[in-house]
Design an enzyme around this catalytic site. Sequence first.
Site, PDB file in Angstrom:
ATOM      1  N   TRP A  50       0.817  -1.225   0.000  1.00  0.00           N
ATOM      2  CA  TRP A  50       0.000   0.000   0.000  1.00  0.00           C
ATOM      3  C   TRP A  50       0.847   1.271   0.000  1.00  0.00           C
ATOM      4  O   TRP A  50       0.314   2.379   0.001  1.00  0.00           O
ATOM      5  CB  TRP A  50      -0.953   0.000   1.202  1.00  0.00           C
ATOM      6  CG  TRP A  50      -2.100  -0.950   1.034  1.00  0.00           C
ATOM      7  CD1 TRP A  50      -2.390  -1.689  -0.081  1.00  0.00           C
ATOM      8  CD2 TRP A  50      -3.130  -1.256   1.989  1.00  0.00           C
ATOM      9  NE1 TRP A  50      -3.526  -2.436   0.130  1.00  0.00           N
ATOM     10  CE2 TRP A  50      -3.998  -2.194   1.390  1.00  0.00           C
ATOM     11  CE3 TRP A  50      -3.401  -0.842   3.298  1.00  0.00           C
ATOM     12  CZ2 TRP A  50      -5.116  -2.715   2.051  1.00  0.00           C
ATOM     13  CZ3 TRP A  50      -4.505  -1.355   3.958  1.00  0.00           C
ATOM     14  CH2 TRP A  50      -5.358  -2.279   3.334  1.00  0.00           C
ATOM     15  N   GLY A  88       1.269  -3.116  -6.367  1.00  0.00           N
ATOM     16  CA  GLY A  88       1.230  -1.789  -5.754  1.00  0.00           C
ATOM     17  C   GLY A  88      -0.144  -1.164  -5.953  1.00  0.00           C
ATOM     18  O   GLY A  88      -1.094  -1.459  -5.222  1.00  0.00           O
ATOM     19  N   GLY A  89      -0.256  -0.327  -6.970  1.00  0.00           N
ATOM     20  CA  GLY A  89      -1.480   0.450  -7.218  1.00  0.00           C
ATOM     21  C   GLY A  89      -2.761  -0.364  -7.147  1.00  0.00           C
ATOM     22  O   GLY A  89      -3.739   0.056  -6.502  1.00  0.00           O
ATOM     23  N   HIS A 101      12.753  -2.449  -1.654  1.00  0.00           N
ATOM     24  CA  HIS A 101      11.875  -1.998  -2.751  1.00  0.00           C
ATOM     25  C   HIS A 101      12.616  -0.910  -3.547  1.00  0.00           C
ATOM     26  O   HIS A 101      13.363  -0.113  -2.965  1.00  0.00           O
ATOM     27  CB  HIS A 101      10.564  -1.454  -2.171  1.00  0.00           C
ATOM     28  CG  HIS A 101       9.534  -1.186  -3.227  1.00  0.00           C
ATOM     29  ND1 HIS A 101       9.547  -0.061  -3.995  1.00  0.00           N
ATOM     30  CD2 HIS A 101       8.488  -1.930  -3.654  1.00  0.00           C
ATOM     31  CE1 HIS A 101       8.528  -0.111  -4.846  1.00  0.00           C
ATOM     32  NE2 HIS A 101       7.869  -1.243  -4.661  1.00  0.00           N
ATOM     33  N   GLU A 153      11.725   1.825  -4.667  1.00  0.00           N
ATOM     34  CA  GLU A 153      11.494   3.202  -4.197  1.00  0.00           C
ATOM     35  C   GLU A 153      12.376   3.517  -2.989  1.00  0.00           C
ATOM     36  O   GLU A 153      12.823   4.642  -2.808  1.00  0.00           O
ATOM     37  CB  GLU A 153      10.002   3.404  -3.870  1.00  0.00           C
ATOM     38  CG  GLU A 153       9.190   3.499  -5.151  1.00  0.00           C
ATOM     39  CD  GLU A 153       7.748   3.040  -5.015  1.00  0.00           C
ATOM     40  OE1 GLU A 153       7.259   2.874  -3.892  1.00  0.00           O
ATOM     41  OE2 GLU A 153       7.126   2.831  -6.080  1.00  0.00           O
TER      42      GLU A 153
HETATM   43  C1  PEP Z   1       5.252  -2.038  -6.361  1.00  0.00           C
HETATM   44  O1  PEP Z   1       5.319  -0.930  -5.887  1.00  0.00           O
HETATM   45  O2  PEP Z   1       5.822  -2.971  -5.784  1.00  0.00           O
HETATM   46  C2  PEP Z   1       4.510  -2.229  -7.593  1.00  0.00           C
HETATM   47  C3  PEP Z   1       4.672  -3.336  -8.240  1.00  0.00           C
HETATM   48  O3  PEP Z   1       3.690  -1.194  -7.978  1.00  0.00           O
HETATM   49  P1  PEP Z   1       2.611  -1.222  -9.171  1.00  0.00           P
HETATM   50  O4  PEP Z   1       1.833  -2.519  -9.048  1.00  0.00           O
HETATM   51  O5  PEP Z   1       1.742  -0.031  -8.936  1.00  0.00           O
HETATM   52  O6  PEP Z   1       3.361  -1.165 -10.461  1.00  0.00           O
END
Ligand code: PEP
Length: 253
Positions: free
Chosen positions: A12, A236-237, A97, A99
């Site tokens: 999240w 993620g999203g 991750h 990020e």
């Molecule tokens: C993530 O942040 O681990 C990810 C895979 O994001 P998204 O599904 O939004 O691409």
Amino acid sequence: MKNRKPLIAGNWKMFKTCLEAVETARQLVKLIPDNTTVDVMIAPPFTSLMPVSDVMKGSCVSLGAQNLFWEPEGAYTGEISSGMLVSAGCKYVIIGHSERRQYFGETDVTVNKKIKAAIKDNLIPVVCVGESEKERESSHTFSVLDKQVAKGLENFVSSDLETLVIAYEPIWAIGTGKTATSKQAQAVHQYLRLLIEKKFGNNLANSVRILYGGSVKPDNIKELMLMPDVDGTLVGGASLNAETFSKIVNFQI
Ligand code: PEP
């Protein structure tokens, strides 16, 4: 035929207040059947771990954290230890991750320390690896992964890593709507399994779960999960909405 139980995990990130997180968790628990054949994990922000843990008690959805610090306790303002995560109800922790690597200076060395701390407290580490768009375009995908795996898993022996989960998350596919094709994901997952085999032997290579992450949605999950080396996804999203995430979790229904 895969002998590994799939894991569908939701990250999240820095979304949802406590109230919003609890509400989404409540919806999710209702939408995922108790007899689901996959493992399910949600990683809310730290502030929502305890209240979400209460909602998920007795359900088949497990709790994860998005990060941890490697020291057990001390004067480390703003950090959270593995023991604290366990006490909040966590079973999993996401480590490295992209990020965190990109915005918070996380390196393969810190990833290594965090994995060590996690397994010491019996948290299942979900270790993220993956290349940038530039690295893929310059044919460096495999060398980037070589380094991330070699350094991230340095000084461990296979018995340390029995619960290890690896998440292959190509940075160019995260939050961009660009998904790796199932063939691209399979090629990398197969390569990662081979790296684990070379470093830790056949048993760990066969049991380690390798998730794919990067714009996973209800309409691409089935194709990805058909790949022999894709053992689940890190989402993620699309994990922020209970209905959408439950469609991904329930991909076999
Ligand atoms: C993530 O942040 O681990 C990810 C895979 O994001 P998204 O599904 O939004 O691409």
